[in-house]
Design an enzyme around this catalytic site. Structure first.
Site, mmCIF file in Angstrom:
data_model
loop_
_atom_site.group_PDB
_atom_site.id
_atom_site.type_symbol
_atom_site.label_atom_id
_atom_site.label_comp_id
_atom_site.label_asym_id
_atom_site.label_seq_id
_atom_site.Cartn_x
_atom_site.Cartn_y
_atom_site.Cartn_z
ATOM 1 N N SER A 42 0.839 -1.203 0.000
ATOM 2 C CA SER A 42 0.000 0.000 0.000
ATOM 3 C C SER A 42 0.875 1.255 0.000
ATOM 4 O O SER A 42 1.988 1.233 0.529
ATOM 5 C CB SER A 42 -0.874 -0.027 1.254
ATOM 6 O OG SER A 42 -1.949 0.851 1.142
ATOM 7 N N PRO A 43 0.380 2.373 -0.563
ATOM 8 C CA PRO A 43 1.195 3.595 -0.567
ATOM 9 C C PRO A 43 1.522 4.060 0.860
ATOM 10 O O PRO A 43 0.644 4.101 1.715
ATOM 11 C CB PRO A 43 0.300 4.623 -1.258
ATOM 12 C CG PRO A 43 -1.065 4.023 -1.313
ATOM 13 C CD PRO A 43 -0.896 2.550 -1.246
ATOM 14 N N GLN B 81 1.601 6.705 -7.116
ATOM 15 C CA GLN B 81 0.439 7.402 -6.536
ATOM 16 C C GLN B 81 0.686 8.909 -6.593
ATOM 17 O O GLN B 81 1.679 9.397 -6.042
ATOM 18 C CB GLN B 81 0.196 6.991 -5.080
ATOM 19 C CG GLN B 81 -1.123 7.582 -4.552
ATOM 20 C CD GLN B 81 -1.330 7.400 -3.055
ATOM 21 O OE1 GLN B 81 -0.474 7.786 -2.255
ATOM 22 N NE2 GLN B 81 -2.455 6.827 -2.661
ATOM 23 N N TYR C 32 -6.979 15.182 1.639
ATOM 24 C CA TYR C 32 -6.074 16.000 0.822
ATOM 25 C C TYR C 32 -6.903 16.774 -0.219
ATOM 26 O O TYR C 32 -8.130 16.762 -0.169
ATOM 27 C CB TYR C 32 -4.985 15.120 0.189
ATOM 28 C CG TYR C 32 -4.115 14.470 1.255
ATOM 29 C CD1 TYR C 32 -3.386 15.262 2.151
ATOM 30 C CD2 TYR C 32 -4.053 13.089 1.408
ATOM 31 C CE1 TYR C 32 -2.610 14.689 3.155
ATOM 32 C CE2 TYR C 32 -3.281 12.506 2.405
ATOM 33 C CZ TYR C 32 -2.565 13.316 3.279
ATOM 34 O OH TYR C 32 -1.812 12.756 4.275
ATOM 35 N N ARG D 185 -7.754 6.282 -5.250
ATOM 36 C CA ARG D 185 -7.965 5.987 -3.823
ATOM 37 C C ARG D 185 -9.033 6.920 -3.290
ATOM 38 O O ARG D 185 -8.965 8.136 -3.489
ATOM 39 C CB ARG D 185 -6.661 6.132 -3.032
ATOM 40 C CG ARG D 185 -6.870 5.905 -1.552
ATOM 41 C CD ARG D 185 -5.592 5.692 -0.764
ATOM 42 N NE ARG D 185 -5.285 4.271 -0.660
ATOM 43 C CZ ARG D 185 -4.637 3.701 0.373
ATOM 44 N NH1 ARG D 185 -4.181 4.431 1.370
ATOM 45 N NH2 ARG D 185 -4.409 2.410 0.401
ATOM 46 N N ARG E 250 1.353 -1.231 6.871
ATOM 47 C CA ARG E 250 2.271 -1.450 8.000
ATOM 48 C C ARG E 250 2.888 -2.837 8.048
ATOM 49 O O ARG E 250 4.071 -2.944 8.390
ATOM 50 C CB ARG E 250 1.555 -1.077 9.313
ATOM 51 C CG ARG E 250 1.387 0.437 9.409
ATOM 52 C CD ARG E 250 0.374 0.836 10.432
ATOM 53 N NE ARG E 250 -0.944 0.354 10.065
ATOM 54 C CZ ARG E 250 -2.023 0.505 10.802
ATOM 55 N NH1 ARG E 250 -1.937 1.130 11.952
ATOM 56 N NH2 ARG E 250 -3.192 0.049 10.402
HETATM 57 C C1 LIG Z 1 3.742 5.452 7.440
HETATM 58 C C2 LIG Z 1 2.502 5.482 6.599
HETATM 59 C C3 LIG Z 1 2.435 6.355 5.526
HETATM 60 C C4 LIG Z 1 1.295 6.383 4.711
HETATM 61 N N1 LIG Z 1 1.270 7.162 3.606
HETATM 62 C C5 LIG Z 1 0.269 7.059 2.711
HETATM 63 C C6 LIG Z 1 0.336 7.692 1.454
HETATM 64 O O1 LIG Z 1 1.319 8.318 1.107
HETATM 65 N N2 LIG Z 1 -0.725 7.576 0.625
HETATM 66 C C7 LIG Z 1 -1.837 6.874 0.971
HETATM 67 O O2 LIG Z 1 -2.781 6.793 0.194
HETATM 68 N N3 LIG Z 1 -1.907 6.227 2.143
HETATM 69 C C8 LIG Z 1 -0.880 6.294 3.001
HETATM 70 N N4 LIG Z 1 -0.925 5.567 4.177
HETATM 71 C C9 LIG Z 1 -2.090 4.719 4.452
HETATM 72 C C10 LIG Z 1 -1.815 3.267 4.027
HETATM 73 O O3 LIG Z 1 -1.649 3.131 2.640
HETATM 74 C C11 LIG Z 1 -2.944 2.337 4.482
HETATM 75 O O4 LIG Z 1 -4.130 2.715 3.836
HETATM 76 C C12 LIG Z 1 -3.169 2.346 5.991
HETATM 77 O O5 LIG Z 1 -1.943 2.320 6.683
HETATM 78 C C13 LIG Z 1 -3.982 1.144 6.448
HETATM 79 O O6 LIG Z 1 -3.370 -0.058 6.060
HETATM 80 P P1 LIG Z 1 -2.545 -0.999 7.104
HETATM 81 O O7 LIG Z 1 -3.492 -1.306 8.213
HETATM 82 O O8 LIG Z 1 -2.163 -2.190 6.295
HETATM 83 O O9 LIG Z 1 -1.357 -0.207 7.579
HETATM 84 C C14 LIG Z 1 0.198 5.564 5.019
HETATM 85 C C15 LIG Z 1 0.277 4.713 6.117
HETATM 86 C C16 LIG Z 1 1.403 4.652 6.901
HETATM 87 C C17 LIG Z 1 1.445 3.679 8.050
#
Ligand SMILES: Cc1cc2nc3c(=O)[nH]c(=O)nc-3n(C[C@H](O)[C@H](O)[C@H](O)COP(=O)(O)O)c2cc1C
Ligand SMILES: Cc1cc2nc3c(=O)[nH]c(=O)nc-3n(C[C@H](O)[C@H](O)[C@H](O)COP(=O)(O)OP(=O)(O)OC[C@H]3O[C@@H](n4cnc5c(N)ncnc54)[C@H](O)[C@@H]3O)c2cc1C
Length: 767
Positions: free
Chosen positions: A415-416, A493, A574, A622, A717
């Site tokens: 994921s981003p 992205q 955003y 997204r 994560r």
């Molecule tokens: C450190 C970090 C940075 C993130 N940056 C972005 C981002 O740049 N763009 C985005 O769409 N989501 C971002 N997210 C959200 C993640 O893509 C994801 O949707 C969210 O962490 C939930 O997924 P998870 O439970 O697997 O961590 C970020 C998440 C984390 C933890």
């Protein structure tokens, strides 16, 4: 103690038994409005665990109950003219009447005072002679309702209509039969609980019920109607009601979900259905009632435990159990309420979706129950994905996926994630190593962090950009490494921070403005992210044109860098998200107001990018599918329309995130907590979706994919701590056909061997 029990259902009777067992000196009187042999309902189902609990509490009644159980293993799902049978489900059932008779007999033997045909008062003053009054008077408890303000009663009336009937047709399998009528779908849940009796519940949506005119029918007419509709399953047997002679019985019911914030008030204690209900489709109401009774009797008799402490412990422990079950029950209830979503599935997937609906049963649970059937699902899934018959079962996560001309090796996505490690928007060696490692880790698709389309569109000074030649050069280097050293595909992205820009890097505080060097912000309206953040300027048409050009230019650079796919970030508050959510879009022009208007600018951006991005390469968007602010914000129903609009404009995949659009929103967080939105969007909007959000086990991923709740699964994560998540998952599932960098082959073979040995040892120990 002198105890009055209002209600002689399973809860009241079993509590009385459990009290007398612990101290025969207790005086327990049960007041039951019906005659001893009068009862509503037919069979109840238990798990082995419940029977163990009954045996441990009272072997005498436990043995009688156990010896009378009907056991069955199979579930039949009849849908679209096919029957899908799976096995190993291990249910046990008993007639409610028989259960009550056993409990009544045992209660009498232990000296419980049984007062039948005795309508109990709902006024605590009338119970002055008793130390405790137990409200075991079921879901419609009058005494609970009378004191509801002290008990925090929350009742939700669910939408579907059902009728609870019986039949002498003996169903050898737990049966779900779905029938399509011109007025809509109706279905039956049927299971045997006796040598010659089965429960037969008929359910449907209220709209179907209205169209069928069932509201105006007498009970006998309604039953005749059900017999006609389900004749082919009944083999000439009749359907029977046994509730008609009881007071307050209705022909068609709506399930009432009951939650109580407090389970006791003065000397009144709630027990069983009076305190909580769990939808009949997971069949756990009686189990909960019996387990409440055991716990309450245990704490009330524990030496040295004061009554208040005892009741607090009773409530705390039981409430937790109930909440867990109600959570599963809610999933199951909702599945039946939104059945239309799944009716286009092929029968095998429909059955899988039905079996996993509560989310308590997963892919691996199904494997344990019926390996052969589960493997037939895996073969079906792989055959669909590969467009040819596949004879070997394989985990759904390792099915390929196609988006336009792009073929992904598997369904796992990094994921981003913003890394806040760029300088002036330029990626560097950190990015090379970070993305390189994750690509080599086996995921089918790797997303970049939100890469910003302009310097002012960055969230933080550390955000990566795609608006300068040096950005292109450095991203190209990363893309080339990924392509040369892995089979992962790489998605760029693109986003603009809007009202959430000009803040510190993540580890210095999320969304906290910079101490110095802030840049001006813009958004749909002049609504700041929080009182501490800058007030953005409401965008003008000229701003919009400039931003569209920036997104288009960034997309073109992305293509030149060699990215395989491009995502538009329209989530998380955003810039584009600030237009979509009504919480931050306060515009009075054609870009504000109703959803169609709020989507106008994000769609303009998307369409312009789609024009610039090569037709053979896919694009995703997204979105935040839920603002977690009820009707004030974007709701999941609206998210379906948002997703459809982007797909109509050329998006190939909707990346379904949620929230982060309003500082005060409070998400309901949990395992796979956003997946229901991906499911709803996919199956109501008929668009491809990617699920994300607290998905971390292989079992989650396989269950989501096989149940058709999403097409791809993204994890953020988990990939931060384990770039090799996918390779590790392949080893754990003994799946070999995955792209392993040759340099790492030895490690993978060893890991697979060790994991297999550990699994075998665990299985041997269990056996
Ligand atoms: C450190 C970090 C940075 C993130 N940056 C972005 C981002 O740049 N763009 C985005 O769409 N989501 C971002 N997210 C959200 C993640 O893509 C994801 O949707 C969210 O962490 C939930 O997924 P998870 O439970 O697997 O961590 C970020 C998440 C984390 C933890
Ligand atoms: C369609 C359907 C299917 C179900 N299937 C299952 C299943 O398969 N498995 C399962 O475990 N559970 C099932 N349940 C749930 C189950 O019926 C209840 O959870 C369970 O009966 C709860 O026990 P209880 O003793 O708390 O309440 P109840 O069984 O409702 O007993 C309450 C008793 O109190 C009496 N009463 C009420 N008011 C008064 C009064 N004022 N004075 C005197 N007496 C009074 C009533 O007559 C009744 O006998 C199902 C429920 C429904 C609606």
């Amino acid at each position: 103690m002198r105890i009055a029990c209002i209600g002689g259902g399973p809860a009241g009777l079993y509590f009385a038994i459990s009290m007398k067992l612990r101290d025969s000196k207790h005086q327990v009187d049960i007041f039951e409005r019906n005659h001893a042999d009068d009862t509503f309902g037919w069979g109840v189902v238990f798990s082995d665990q419940t029977v163990d609990n009954l045996m441990a509490n009272d072997p005498a009644s436990g043995t009688m109950v156990r010896d009378e159980f009907a056991h069955w293993d199979d579930i039949d799902v009849h849908i679209h003219g096919q029957t899908i049978r799976s096995s190993g489900h291990g249910f046990i059932g008993i007639g409610r009447k028989r259960l009550l008779n056993i409990l009544q007999e045992r209660a009498r033997e232990l000296g419980v005072g049984l007062h039948f045909e005795s309508e109990a008062s709902s006024d605590l003053h009338d119970w002055a002679g008793y130390d405790l009054v137990i409200a075991a008077d079921g879901a419609n408890s009058r005494i609970r309702d009378r004191y509801q303000e002290h008990l925090g009663v929350d009742i939700q009336v669910r939408r579907n209509k059902f009728i609870w009937l019986g039949t002498h047709k003996v169903f050898e399998a737990f049966t779900f039969a779905f029938e399509h009528l011109p007025e809509g779908w109706v279905w039956a849940h049927a299971y045997r609980f006796d040598d010659d009796l089965s429960t037969f519940i008929v359910e449907m949506e209220p709209e179907t019920w209205e169209r069928l005119g069932l509201a105006g029918m007498e009970q006998s007419e309604a039953i005749d109607w059900c017999e006609r509709i389900f004749a082919k399953y009944l083999d000439g047997h009749q359907l029977i009601s046994n509730a008609s002679h009881l007071r307050g019985s209705a022909v068609w019911l709506n399930f009432r979900r009951i939650v109580c914030g407090t389970w006791f008030y003065r000397n009144l204690i709630l027990l069983g259905d009076a305190a909580h209900t769990a939808h009949f489709s997971i069949g756990s109401g009686t189990k909960l009632a019996l387990e409440d009774a055991i716990k309450l009797a245990e704490v009330l008799n524990r030496p040295g435990l004061a009554r208040d402490a005892a009741l607090a412990e009773y409530q705390a422990e039981r409430n937790l159990e109930v909440l867990k079950l109600q959570n599963s029950a809610r999933n199951s209830t909702e599945w039946f309420e939104t059945l239309e979503r799944y009716l286009h599935f092929e029968p095998i997937q429909f059955a899988y979706s039905l079996l996993t609906r509560s989310q308590r049963v997963s892919h691996e649970n199904l494997r344990l129950r019926d390996r052969e059937w589960l493997e037939s699902v895996e073969r079906w899934f792989q055959s669909k994905a590969r467009g040819r018959p596949v004879n070997e079962p394989a985990p759904p996560m390792f099915a390929p996926y196609r988006l336009r001309d792009l073929r992904l090796d598997n369904r796992i996505v990094v994921s981003p994630m913003a890394m806040y490690s760029a300088r002036g928007g330029t990626p560097n060696d950190f990015h090379l190593v970070h993305y390189g490692a994750r690509a080599q880790g086996g995921a089918g698709l790797v997303y970049t962090e939100m890469t910003c389309v302009s310097a002012d569109g960055r969230i933080t000074p550390g955000c990566a950009g795609m608006y300068a030649p040096e950005h292109l050069a450095q991203w190209k280097r990363v893309v080339e490494f990924v392509h040369a050293n892995s089979s992962a595909k790489f998605c760029l992205q693109l986003g603009h921070s809007g009202p959430k820009g000009s803040t510190k890097v993540g580890w210095e505080g999320y969304d906290v403005p910079l101490d110095s060097g802030n840049w001006p912000l813009m958004a749909a309206s002049d609504v700041p992210w929080s009182p501490d953040n800058q007030v953005p300027r409401a965008m003008t048409r000229a701003d919009m044109d400039e931003v569209i050009d920036q997104f288009v230019a960034a997309a073109r650079l992305g293509d030149q860098a060699g990215f395989d796919m491009c995502e538009l970030h329209a989530a998380h508050g955003y810039l584009l998200s600030s237009f979509i959510t009504p919480l931050t879009n306060r515009r009075a022009d054609e870009y504000g107001g109703r959803l169609e208007n709020r989507l106008r600018f994000p769609l303009e951006v998307f369409r312009a990018m789609r024009e610039a991005w090569p037709a053979a390469k896919p694009m995703s968007v997204r979105i935040s599918a839920n603002d977690w602010m009820g009707e004030l914000g974007v709701t999941p129903d609206e998210a379906v329309l948002i997703a459809r609009s982007f797909c109509d404009a050329g998006a190939d995949l909707i990346d379904v995130s949620a929230g982060q659009t309003w500082a005060e929103c409070r998400p309901i967080y949990g395992r796979m907590f956003q997946t229901p939105f991906a499911d709803q969007i996919r199956n109501e909007g008929h668009v491809a979706t990617m699920a994300v959000g607290n998905i971390y086990e292989t079992d989650h991923v396989n269950s989501i994919l096989a149940a058709g709740r999403a097409d791809l699964v993204a994890m953020a994560r988990p990939h931060l701590v384990d770039p090799m998540w996918t390779l590790r998952a392949a080893a754990a599932q003994d799946y070999r056909d995955v792209a392993i960098p040759p340099q790492y082959l030895g490690g993978m073979t060893q890991l697979a061997r060790n994991l297999k040995r550990d699994q075998e040892m665990a299985a041997a120990l269990k056996a």
